[in-house]
Design a protein around this motif. Structure first.
Motif, short mmCIF file in Angstrom:
data_model
loop_
_atom_site.label_atom_id
_atom_site.label_comp_id
_atom_site.label_asym_id
_atom_site.label_seq_id
_atom_site.Cartn_x
_atom_site.Cartn_y
_atom_site.Cartn_z
N ALA A 156 0.91 -1.05 -0.07
CA ALA A 156 -0.05 -0.01 0.07
C ALA A 156 0.85 1.37 -0.04
O ALA A 156 0.45 2.40 -0.70
CB ALA A 156 -1.01 0.04 1.27
N ALA A 157 1.92 1.25 0.73
CA ALA A 157 2.67 2.42 0.66
C ALA A 157 3.41 2.82 -0.60
O ALA A 157 3.63 3.81 -1.17
CB ALA A 157 3.94 2.15 1.92
N THR A 158 3.80 1.52 -1.32
CA THR A 158 4.55 1.87 -2.73
C THR A 158 3.28 2.48 -3.54
O THR A 158 3.59 3.42 -4.58
CB THR A 158 4.62 0.53 -3.37
N LEU A 159 2.00 1.99 -3.51
CA LEU A 159 0.90 2.55 -4.33
C LEU A 159 0.49 4.01 -3.94
O LEU A 159 0.43 4.94 -4.60
CB LEU A 159 -0.27 1.95 -4.31
N ALA A 160 0.67 4.41 -2.52
CA ALA A 160 0.97 5.60 -2.12
C ALA A 160 1.70 6.60 -2.59
O ALA A 160 1.55 7.73 -2.94
CB ALA A 160 0.57 5.76 -0.36
N ALA A 161 3.01 6.01 -2.72
CA ALA A 161 4.03 6.92 -3.08
C ALA A 161 3.80 7.46 -4.69
O ALA A 161 4.25 8.30 -4.94
CB ALA A 161 5.43 6.14 -3.02
N ARG A 162 3.14 6.43 -5.39
CA ARG A 162 3.05 6.87 -6.56
C ARG A 162 1.98 8.11 -6.95
O ARG A 162 2.04 9.11 -7.74
CB ARG A 162 2.55 5.87 -7.75
N PHE A 166 -0.75 10.36 1.77
CA PHE A 166 -0.62 9.87 3.22
C PHE A 166 -1.89 9.23 3.41
O PHE A 166 -2.74 9.76 3.72
CB PHE A 166 -0.09 11.10 4.28
N VAL A 167 -1.80 7.88 3.66
CA VAL A 167 -2.96 7.10 3.93
C VAL A 167 -3.12 7.16 5.48
O VAL A 167 -2.29 6.88 6.15
CB VAL A 167 -2.83 5.75 3.60
N GLU A 168 -4.57 7.67 5.89
CA GLU A 168 -4.65 7.69 7.36
C GLU A 168 -4.56 6.24 7.82
O GLU A 168 -5.12 5.38 7.40
CB GLU A 168 -6.07 8.14 7.99
N PRO A 169 -3.99 6.18 9.04
CA PRO A 169 -3.95 5.03 9.96
C PRO A 169 -5.23 4.02 10.01
O PRO A 169 -6.33 4.75 10.31
CB PRO A 169 -3.58 5.20 11.36
N GLY A 170 -5.40 3.03 9.64
CA GLY A 170 -6.55 2.15 9.60
C GLY A 170 -7.43 2.26 8.27
O GLY A 170 -8.52 1.55 8.40
N ARG A 171 -7.15 3.07 7.32
CA ARG A 171 -7.76 3.44 6.15
C ARG A 171 -7.29 2.70 5.11
O ARG A 171 -7.72 3.21 3.96
CB ARG A 171 -8.10 4.83 6.06
#
Length: 535
Positions: A156-162, A166-171
């Motif tokens: 998920a962090a890799t997709l968020a970097a693209r 910043f994905v909120e915790p738990g979401r």
């Protein structure tokens, strides 16, 4: 009424920060080739686009496109070959810049680095402040652009970097749900077939796949599907393993003389990787986070951790060791070590339950164990004779039978250099000869009157073949023939016409006929050679 305490799920992934350098293979290739980053450029492997920059994409260059089509869309496209060593060598500067601010840096692959975010964010006053410092540091130290994302889990962090999110915790599940299911096929994951199947079943998004019951996923897609299903739900790749690897699984090797060249390190890494993975497999484990640590002759300490979503194979371990030596030994002056590497340590910093060696039901013994033993023997022979001492054949693209066989040193990637769907005008039709001669043998082909047979300018035989003599030996009767097949490109090449011919010869008394593949050049005084023999 007592409200139950909200607890974090046990298998929810650790919150990670991923720093991604877009189009890194193109950035690295352009830096080495002296091409401006704004110029359209692409990296090719097997004549296909594997990476392109924004300038090339604006002109219609896409991943997987053929080179000819890409250059027709963008005539001024700069073309570079794929080179993992080059990418890893230049990315070491980025990893070193991140490591200057945050501990626990893990290189996923050249162009992508991950770090646990909790401790670093607390130190710098929050995740946003940490990201600002990282981006400024990388831009100043390495001179490249980057994007950062934060989320639970590496996937998920890799997709968020693209997306730079910043994905909120738990979401994290909510963030992943609308994304296309093709995101599961990340580099190195090898999920192309699974993704294609999911799309054909109508599961177009990660959310649609995540809604399936896990029991149904196991029954339909197996273990690979369960792992992908966990990622789509925002969970960790695997349930947490409470087992620590035994200390004896750390592999330490002393080098005398010291290692100062990347090719020597790459060769030694093959044997070390085989021993390292064999020791892990003996304990039923596989490594997903590999620590590579070295000490130079002058006492300098070097180290880097590599993370992989899938358990590392011996080839994967060897590749990462080679990439790391590329970054260390070929760094810019002032950043490279002052002497060669005298000691290397491979440490399994994170392990999962590996597939134990099991005997096959129908094969009278452990075939996998025998394969590993044979692999270790091959590596030992290479240590005596050099990398080219043990090779395996690979059927690749080409027009003639000899050109289609490429010998690959044992342990190197067995990847065709040409796409499987490439067309080869003038290729010899099936079947191919069972034996291809290293050195073609001279021969003569005669007609019914004993005159030589050749190839006409119209790519036809000058007469019907009736006899064949090899190296001036006795003449043998021809009982059948097929062809001729002109060699492609001869009409544009000066010289006599050339073609191939298949002949069926009369065999020994009470024996089957024999077949061969011949090559001919010329009409008058034709030159015939035997290239191959059919079973």
């Amino acid at each position: 009424m007592t409200v139950p305490e909200q607890r974090r799920p046990a298998d929810l992934a650790t919150r990670m920060l991923v720093l991604w350098c877009p189009d890194w293979p193109v950035v690295a290739a352009a830096a080495v080739g002296g091409v401006p980053v704004t110029s359209p450029a692409a990296v090719f492997s097997a004549n296909r686009v594997v990476a392109s920059n924004a300038g090339a994409r604006r002109n219609g260059v896409r991943r997987g496109m053929r080179r000819r089509e890409a250059q027709s869309n963008c005539p001024d496209l700069a073309v570079f070959p794929a080179d993992d060593g080059r990418d890893a060598r230049l990315f070491e500067a980025v990893a070193r810049a991140v490591e200057g601010l945050v501990v626990g840096v893990e290189v996923v692959r050249p162009g992508l680095v991950a770090v646990p975010v909790d401790g670093a964010a607390a130190y710098f006053g929050g995740e946003h402040a940490l990201v600002e410092r990282l981006v400024d540091e990388v831009s100043a130290a390495a001179g490249v652009e980057c994007q950062v994302g934060v989320a639970e889990g590496l996937f998920a962090a890799t997709l968020a970097a693209r997306c730079g999110e910043f994905v909120e915790p738990g979401r994290v599940a909510e963030f992943l749900a609308p994304l296309p299911v093709t995101e599961l096929d990340q580099p190195g994951a090898e999920r192309a077939e699974l993704v294609d199947l999911l799309r054909r079943l109508g599961l177009r998004t990660l959310g649609a796949f995540a809604e399936l019951p896990e029991r149904d996923v196991v029954n339909r897609f197996g273990a690979a599907g369960v792992l992908a299903h966990r990622l789509a739900r925002g969970r960790s790749e695997r349930p947490p393993l409470r087992r620590s690897p035994p200390p004896e699984l750390t592999l330490t090797e002393e080098f005398d003389p010291v290692v100062e060249r990347v090719d020597v390190a790459a060769f030694l890494a093959k044997g070390l990787a085989t021993r390292f993975c064999a020791a892990l497999a003996g304990h039923g484990l596989a490594c997903t986070r590999l620590g590579i640590y070295a000490v130079t002759e002058e006492g300098e300490h070097l180290g880097r951790a590599w993370r992989c979503a899938e358990p590392l194979t011996p080839a994967g371990v060897a590749d990462r060791v080679r990439w790391q030596f590329e970054g260390w030994l070929r760094a810019a002056p002032g950043q490279r070590p002052t002497s060669g590497v005298a000691r290397l340590r491979l440490e399994p910093e994170e392990v999962v339950e590996g597939r134990s060696l099991q005997l096959d039901l129908w094969q009278n013994g452990g075939s996998e164990e025998e394969d590993e033993r044979a692999a270790r023997a091959f590596v030992r022979v290479q240590g005596l004779l050099g990398p080219e001492g043990v090779v395996t054949p690979l059927l690749d693209g080409g027009r003639d039978p000899a050109g289609r066989v490429r010998l690959v040193p044992w342990g190197d990637p067995r990847e065709p250099s040409t796409p499987p769907d490439a067309t080869w005008p003038g290729r010899l039709p099936s079947p191919s000869p069972a034996t291809v001669l290293d050195r073609p043998v001279p021969a003569q082909v005669f007609d019914a009157g004993g005159s030589p047979v050749g190839i006409s300018p119209r790519d036809q035989l000058t007469a019907v073949p009736h006899g064949l003599s090899i190296t001036g030996g006795p003449r043998r009767a021809v009982v059948g023939w097929a062809g001729p097949w002109p060699l492609a490109g001869d009409r544009r090449r000066p010289g006599p016409p050339r073609a191939r011919l298949q002949l069926l010869l009369e065999g020994e008394p009470d024996g089957p006929p024999e077949a061969g593949l011949l090559h001919c050049a010329g009409t008058e005084n034709p030159l015939w050679t035997v290239e191959g023999v059919y079973d």
